[in-house]
Scaffold this motif. Structure first.
Motif, PDB file in Angstrom:
ATOM      1  N   ALA A 151     -87.565 -23.340 -21.084  1.00  0.00           N
ATOM      2  CA  ALA A 151     -87.693 -22.224 -20.152  1.00  0.00           C
ATOM      3  C   ALA A 151     -88.071 -20.934 -20.862  1.00  0.00           C
ATOM      4  O   ALA A 151     -88.747 -20.082 -20.290  1.00  0.00           O
ATOM      5  CB  ALA A 151     -86.402 -22.033 -19.362  1.00  0.00           C
ATOM      6  N   ILE A 152     -87.643 -20.766 -22.092  1.00  0.00           N
ATOM      7  CA  ILE A 152     -88.015 -19.575 -22.858  1.00  0.00           C
ATOM      8  C   ILE A 152     -89.206 -19.858 -23.762  1.00  0.00           C
ATOM      9  O   ILE A 152     -89.521 -19.080 -24.659  1.00  0.00           O
ATOM     10  CB  ILE A 152     -86.830 -19.002 -23.672  1.00  0.00           C
ATOM     11  N   ARG A 153     -89.825 -20.981 -23.519  1.00  0.00           N
ATOM     12  CA  ARG A 153     -91.045 -21.388 -24.221  1.00  0.00           C
ATOM     13  C   ARG A 153     -90.866 -21.526 -25.724  1.00  0.00           C
ATOM     14  O   ARG A 153     -91.744 -21.165 -26.506  1.00  0.00           O
ATOM     15  CB  ARG A 153     -92.178 -20.443 -23.882  1.00  0.00           C
ATOM     16  N   ALA A 154     -89.712 -22.030 -26.108  1.00  0.00           N
ATOM     17  CA  ALA A 154     -89.474 -22.317 -27.527  1.00  0.00           C
ATOM     18  C   ALA A 154     -90.315 -23.528 -27.919  1.00  0.00           C
ATOM     19  O   ALA A 154     -90.675 -24.356 -27.082  1.00  0.00           O
ATOM     20  CB  ALA A 154     -87.995 -22.603 -27.765  1.00  0.00           C
ATOM     21  N   ARG A 155     -90.621 -23.631 -29.168  1.00  0.00           N
ATOM     22  CA  ARG A 155     -91.381 -24.774 -29.675  1.00  0.00           C
ATOM     23  C   ARG A 155     -90.417 -25.789 -30.281  1.00  0.00           C
ATOM     24  O   ARG A 155     -89.316 -25.446 -30.676  1.00  0.00           O
ATOM     25  CB  ARG A 155     -92.374 -24.296 -30.725  1.00  0.00           C
ATOM     26  N   PHE A 156     -90.862 -27.033 -30.338  1.00  0.00           N
ATOM     27  CA  PHE A 156     -90.087 -28.119 -30.946  1.00  0.00           C
ATOM     28  C   PHE A 156     -88.712 -28.257 -30.306  1.00  0.00           C
ATOM     29  O   PHE A 156     -87.685 -28.341 -30.984  1.00  0.00           O
ATOM     30  CB  PHE A 156     -89.960 -27.926 -32.460  1.00  0.00           C
ATOM     31  N   THR A 157     -88.666 -28.265 -28.989  1.00  0.00           N
ATOM     32  CA  THR A 157     -87.397 -28.251 -28.265  1.00  0.00           C
ATOM     33  C   THR A 157     -86.553 -29.502 -28.491  1.00  0.00           C
ATOM     34  O   THR A 157     -85.334 -29.423 -28.436  1.00  0.00           O
ATOM     35  CB  THR A 157     -87.623 -28.042 -26.762  1.00  0.00           C
ATOM     36  N   GLY A 158     -87.174 -30.632 -28.725  1.00  0.00           N
ATOM     37  CA  GLY A 158     -86.400 -31.841 -29.005  1.00  0.00           C
ATOM     38  C   GLY A 158     -85.591 -31.691 -30.282  1.00  0.00           C
ATOM     39  O   GLY A 158     -84.383 -31.935 -30.312  1.00  0.00           O
ATOM     40  N   TRP A 159     -86.251 -31.259 -31.329  1.00  0.00           N
ATOM     41  CA  TRP A 159     -85.593 -31.066 -32.614  1.00  0.00           C
ATOM     42  C   TRP A 159     -84.590 -29.914 -32.549  1.00  0.00           C
ATOM     43  O   TRP A 159     -83.454 -30.034 -33.015  1.00  0.00           O
ATOM     44  CB  TRP A 159     -86.650 -30.784 -33.688  1.00  0.00           C
ATOM     45  N   ARG A 160     -85.001 -28.800 -31.939  1.00  0.00           N
ATOM     46  CA  ARG A 160     -84.123 -27.633 -31.879  1.00  0.00           C
ATOM     47  C   ARG A 160     -82.885 -27.873 -31.025  1.00  0.00           C
ATOM     48  O   ARG A 160     -81.803 -27.379 -31.341  1.00  0.00           O
ATOM     49  CB  ARG A 160     -84.881 -26.422 -31.357  1.00  0.00           C
ATOM     50  N   ASP A 214     -70.971 -30.076 -14.731  1.00  0.00           N
ATOM     51  CA  ASP A 214     -69.719 -30.509 -15.353  1.00  0.00           C
ATOM     52  C   ASP A 214     -69.110 -29.433 -16.249  1.00  0.00           C
ATOM     53  O   ASP A 214     -68.069 -29.640 -16.862  1.00  0.00           O
ATOM     54  CB  ASP A 214     -69.915 -31.804 -16.133  1.00  0.00           C
ATOM     55  N   GLY A 215     -69.773 -28.283 -16.339  1.00  0.00           N
ATOM     56  CA  GLY A 215     -69.255 -27.189 -17.152  1.00  0.00           C
ATOM     57  C   GLY A 215     -69.584 -27.309 -18.626  1.00  0.00           C
ATOM     58  O   GLY A 215     -69.113 -26.510 -19.435  1.00  0.00           O
ATOM     59  N   ARG A 216     -70.388 -28.310 -18.975  1.00  0.00           N
ATOM     60  CA  ARG A 216     -70.804 -28.507 -20.365  1.00  0.00           C
ATOM     61  C   ARG A 216     -72.325 -28.575 -20.417  1.00  0.00           C
ATOM     62  O   ARG A 216     -72.968 -28.940 -19.448  1.00  0.00           O
ATOM     63  CB  ARG A 216     -70.237 -29.810 -20.928  1.00  0.00           C
ATOM     64  N   ILE A 217     -72.879 -28.252 -21.568  1.00  0.00           N
ATOM     65  CA  ILE A 217     -74.324 -28.326 -21.769  1.00  0.00           C
ATOM     66  C   ILE A 217     -74.626 -29.514 -22.664  1.00  0.00           C
ATOM     67  O   ILE A 217     -74.139 -29.603 -23.784  1.00  0.00           O
ATOM     68  CB  ILE A 217     -74.856 -27.014 -22.409  1.00  0.00           C
ATOM     69  N   SER A 218     -75.417 -30.426 -22.141  1.00  0.00           N
ATOM     70  CA  SER A 218     -75.830 -31.599 -22.910  1.00  0.00           C
ATOM     71  C   SER A 218     -77.077 -31.254 -23.717  1.00  0.00           C
ATOM     72  O   SER A 218     -77.686 -30.190 -23.542  1.00  0.00           O
ATOM     73  CB  SER A 218     -76.148 -32.762 -21.974  1.00  0.00           C
ATOM     74  N   ARG A 219     -77.494 -32.147 -24.568  1.00  0.00           N
ATOM     75  CA  ARG A 219     -78.701 -31.926 -25.364  1.00  0.00           C
ATOM     76  C   ARG A 219     -79.912 -31.777 -24.451  1.00  0.00           C
ATOM     77  O   ARG A 219     -80.760 -30.915 -24.659  1.00  0.00           O
ATOM     78  CB  ARG A 219     -78.903 -33.080 -26.337  1.00  0.00           C
ATOM     79  N   ASP A 220     -80.003 -32.602 -23.418  1.00  0.00           N
ATOM     80  CA  ASP A 220     -81.132 -32.528 -22.496  1.00  0.00           C
ATOM     81  C   ASP A 220     -81.140 -31.209 -21.734  1.00  0.00           C
ATOM     82  O   ASP A 220     -82.191 -30.592 -21.543  1.00  0.00           O
ATOM     83  CB  ASP A 220     -81.099 -33.708 -21.527  1.00  0.00           C
ATOM     84  N   GLU A 221     -79.968 -30.762 -21.311  1.00  0.00           N
ATOM     85  CA  GLU A 221     -79.875 -29.483 -20.609  1.00  0.00           C
ATOM     86  C   GLU A 221     -80.242 -28.323 -21.535  1.00  0.00           C
ATOM     87  O   GLU A 221     -80.931 -27.380 -21.123  1.00  0.00           O
ATOM     88  CB  GLU A 221     -78.470 -29.296 -20.033  1.00  0.00           C
ATOM     89  N   LEU A 222     -79.822 -28.403 -22.790  1.00  0.00           N
ATOM     90  CA  LEU A 222     -80.170 -27.378 -23.768  1.00  0.00           C
ATOM     91  C   LEU A 222     -81.673 -27.382 -24.014  1.00  0.00           C
ATOM     92  O   LEU A 222     -82.297 -26.329 -24.123  1.00  0.00           O
ATOM     93  CB  LEU A 222     -79.402 -27.596 -25.070  1.00  0.00           C
ATOM     94  N   ARG A 223     -82.248 -28.560 -24.053  1.00  0.00           N
ATOM     95  CA  ARG A 223     -83.696 -28.666 -24.245  1.00  0.00           C
ATOM     96  C   ARG A 223     -84.441 -28.002 -23.090  1.00  0.00           C
ATOM     97  O   ARG A 223     -85.427 -27.301 -23.297  1.00  0.00           O
ATOM     98  CB  ARG A 223     -84.087 -30.130 -24.365  1.00  0.00           C
ATOM     99  N   ARG A 224     -83.971 -28.201 -21.876  1.00  0.00           N
ATOM    100  CA  ARG A 224     -84.599 -27.563 -20.713  1.00  0.00           C
ATOM    101  C   ARG A 224     -84.494 -26.040 -20.798  1.00  0.00           C
ATOM    102  O   ARG A 224     -85.434 -25.326 -20.447  1.00  0.00           O
ATOM    103  CB  ARG A 224     -83.962 -28.058 -19.428  1.00  0.00           C
ATOM    104  N   ALA A 225     -83.348 -25.552 -21.248  1.00  0.00           N
ATOM    105  CA  ALA A 225     -83.179 -24.101 -21.409  1.00  0.00           C
ATOM    106  C   ALA A 225     -84.150 -23.566 -22.452  1.00  0.00           C
ATOM    107  O   ALA A 225     -84.765 -22.513 -22.263  1.00  0.00           O
ATOM    108  CB  ALA A 225     -81.735 -23.783 -21.796  1.00  0.00           C
ATOM    109  N   MET A 226     -84.320 -24.302 -23.535  1.00  0.00           N
ATOM    110  CA  MET A 226     -85.247 -23.874 -24.582  1.00  0.00           C
ATOM    111  C   MET A 226     -86.688 -23.904 -24.085  1.00  0.00           C
ATOM    112  O   MET A 226     -87.484 -23.032 -24.424  1.00  0.00           O
ATOM    113  CB  MET A 226     -85.088 -24.759 -25.817  1.00  0.00           C
TER     114      MET A 226
END
Length: 97
Positions: free
Chosen positions: A49-58, A35-47
């Motif tokens: 992917a780079i192995r960030a911690r606490f992806t829900g909060w971040r 849809d051309g936008r990034i949702s919170r869930d999509e952002l969480r998946r991106a985070m």
């Protein structure tokens, strides 16, 4: 194109600096519904992917930081805010070449 020797689930290794355009292209890979936008869930998946911690909060913080119109999504006009958040909070090195 890179971010501190991290491996992304999209079979791409990210090492070193990433340009703004490269970051946007990388982020688009996580726009599952196209849809051309990034949702919170999509952002969480991106985070994840780079192995960030606490992806829900971040991801919640990232949306809150960058979502200027308050609709809960990051669109093209708000990506600069997300880039700023990614640099400050995730330690990503995104440069303008």
């Amino acid at each position: 194109m890179a971010i501190r020797n991290m491996t992304v689930a999209t079979t791409r290794s990210l090492d070193g600096d990433m340009t703004v355009d490269e970051f946007k292209e990388w982020l688009r890979r996580f726009d599952v519904d196209r849809d051309g936008r990034i949702s919170r869930d999509e952002l969480r998946r991106a985070m994840r992917a780079i192995r960030a911690r606490f992806t829900g909060w971040r991801s919640r913080q990232g949306i809150s930081y960058a979502d200027a119109d308050g609709d809960g999504y990051i669109d093209d006009g708000e990506v600069d805010g997300l880039i700023e958040y990614a640099q400050k909070s995730l330690g990503l090195r995104i440069v303008a070449y």
